[in-house]
Design a protein around this motif. Structure first.
Motif, PDB file in Angstrom:
ATOM      1  N   LEU A 178       0.838  -1.185   0.000  1.00 47.92           N
ATOM      2  CA  LEU A 178       0.000   0.000   0.000  1.00 47.92           C
ATOM      3  C   LEU A 178       0.881   1.246   0.000  1.00 47.92           C
ATOM      4  CD1 LEU A 178      -2.579  -1.159   2.687  1.00 47.92           C
ATOM      5  CD2 LEU A 178      -3.001  -0.946   0.232  1.00 47.92           C
ATOM      6  N   ASP A 180       1.319   5.159   0.545  1.00 52.49           N
ATOM      7  CA  ASP A 180       0.655   6.181   1.339  1.00 52.49           C
ATOM      8  C   ASP A 180       1.462   7.469   1.321  1.00 52.49           C
ATOM      9  OD1 ASP A 180      -1.279   7.282   2.908  1.00 52.49           O
ATOM     10  OD2 ASP A 180      -0.694   6.279   4.765  1.00 52.49           O
ATOM     11  N   GLN A 193      -7.379   0.342   4.518  1.00 52.24           N
ATOM     12  CA  GLN A 193      -5.973  -0.047   4.438  1.00 52.24           C
ATOM     13  C   GLN A 193      -5.572  -0.908   5.622  1.00 52.24           C
ATOM     14  OE1 GLN A 193      -3.470   3.397   3.980  1.00 52.24           O
ATOM     15  NE2 GLN A 193      -3.909   3.598   1.807  1.00 52.24           N
ATOM     16  N   ARG A 197      -4.150  -4.649   5.331  1.00 53.75           N
ATOM     17  CA  ARG A 197      -2.846  -5.035   5.876  1.00 53.75           C
ATOM     18  C   ARG A 197      -2.984  -6.182   6.870  1.00 53.75           C
ATOM     19  NH1 ARG A 197       0.264  -0.145   8.223  1.00 53.75           N
ATOM     20  NH2 ARG A 197       1.968  -1.625   8.140  1.00 53.75           N
ATOM     21  N   LYS A 204       3.357  -1.659   3.710  1.00 52.46           N
ATOM     22  CA  LYS A 204       3.065  -0.263   3.419  1.00 52.46           C
ATOM     23  C   LYS A 204       4.353   0.487   3.113  1.00 52.46           C
ATOM     24  CE  LYS A 204       0.661   3.656   5.621  1.00 52.46           C
ATOM     25  NZ  LYS A 204      -0.035   4.092   6.865  1.00 52.46           N
TER      26      LYS A 204
END
Length: 247
Positions: A178, A180, A193, A197, A204
């Motif tokens: 992910l 961010d 998210q 996760r 991330k």
């Protein structure tokens, strides 16, 4: 060096361009997208906006000569055109596959065949995939299985092309989780998210770290052909720290 950034109006590409404008090793940035690419608003005082050339391409399966002329002479390409999982329901699967796979392969083949100034040096092609992509087509993930297999197929096609190029192309696949950035996501998206996760085990990475890593590979050379999420954090944070020391 001359750098191509595709999908240049996107989230990650915007950060790549922002950092590239401040990188003295990069003398020219070709921003390739379906619509015009503007200088990032947060480019900063050190950014050299004159390095950025916005190039609009309406058909990524058939590059017109005018676009090819702008891409010629590039030393590296950071490929950021893809359909993300959140966009899957917005279009037919055939279109998703065309954008993710066909556009990438055609783009790589087209750019690799163009004349280049730095004779003898390979074209560096940095392909951005995802942490859940699976190259082994017999191992279908239980979440987004077809999508993950398709993205894994693209990874294999890119790496195989480089291997068969006899040194003309040097490829790298980045596999972020992910992505961010501070202030980018609201409470709802952050909750999604967190679930992703926890259940799927997605890692991330900050957009600044992955952008710095992609540029590091394009400018200084590929560390290895596959960079996992932890590699993107490690390389990116070191590159940003080194830049901070030099500024």
């Amino acid at each position: 060096m001359k750098l191509i950034v595709t999908g240049s109006t996107g989230f990650v590409a915007t950060e790549v361009i922002r950092q590239a404008l401040c990188n003295p090793a990069i003398t020219s940035i070709v921003a390739l997208a379906r619509r015009a690419t503007a200088v990032p608003q947060n480019a900063g005082p050190r950014a050299d906006a004159a390095k950025l050339k916005s190039v609009v391409c309406e058909d990524f399966e058939n590059y017109p000569e005018s676009v090819k002329q702008e891409l010629a002479g590039a030393d590296a390409c950071i490929w950021l055109i893809a359909i993300t999982p959140s966009q899957l329901k917005k279009m037919p699967w055939e279109e998703v596959r065309k954008i993710c796979l066909d556009y990438t392969v055609t783009g790589l083949e087209t750019i690799a065949e163009l004349p280049r100034d730095s004779a003898g040096k390979p074209l560096r092609f940095i392909y951005t995939s995802g942490s859940s992509s699976e190259r082994d087509q017999s191992k279908k993930p239980w979440v987004l299985g077809n999508y993950c297999l398709m993205r894994g197929e693209v990874e294999s096609r890119v790496l195989d092309y480089a291997k068969e190029s006899r040194g003309a192309v040097e490829a790298c696949v980045a596999k972020p989780g992910l992505i961010d950035a501070p202030g980018r996501t609201g409470l709802v998206m952050k909750a999604v998210q967190t679930v992703g996760r926890s259940i799927i085990g997605l890692p991330k990475v900050d957009v600044r770290d992955i952008a710095a890593t992609l540029l590091e590979q394009a400018v200084k050379g590929v560390e290895k052909d596959t960079l996992l999420n932890e590699d993107l954090i490690r390389i990116g944070q070191k590159a940003l720290a080194d830049e901070q020391k030099d500024s």
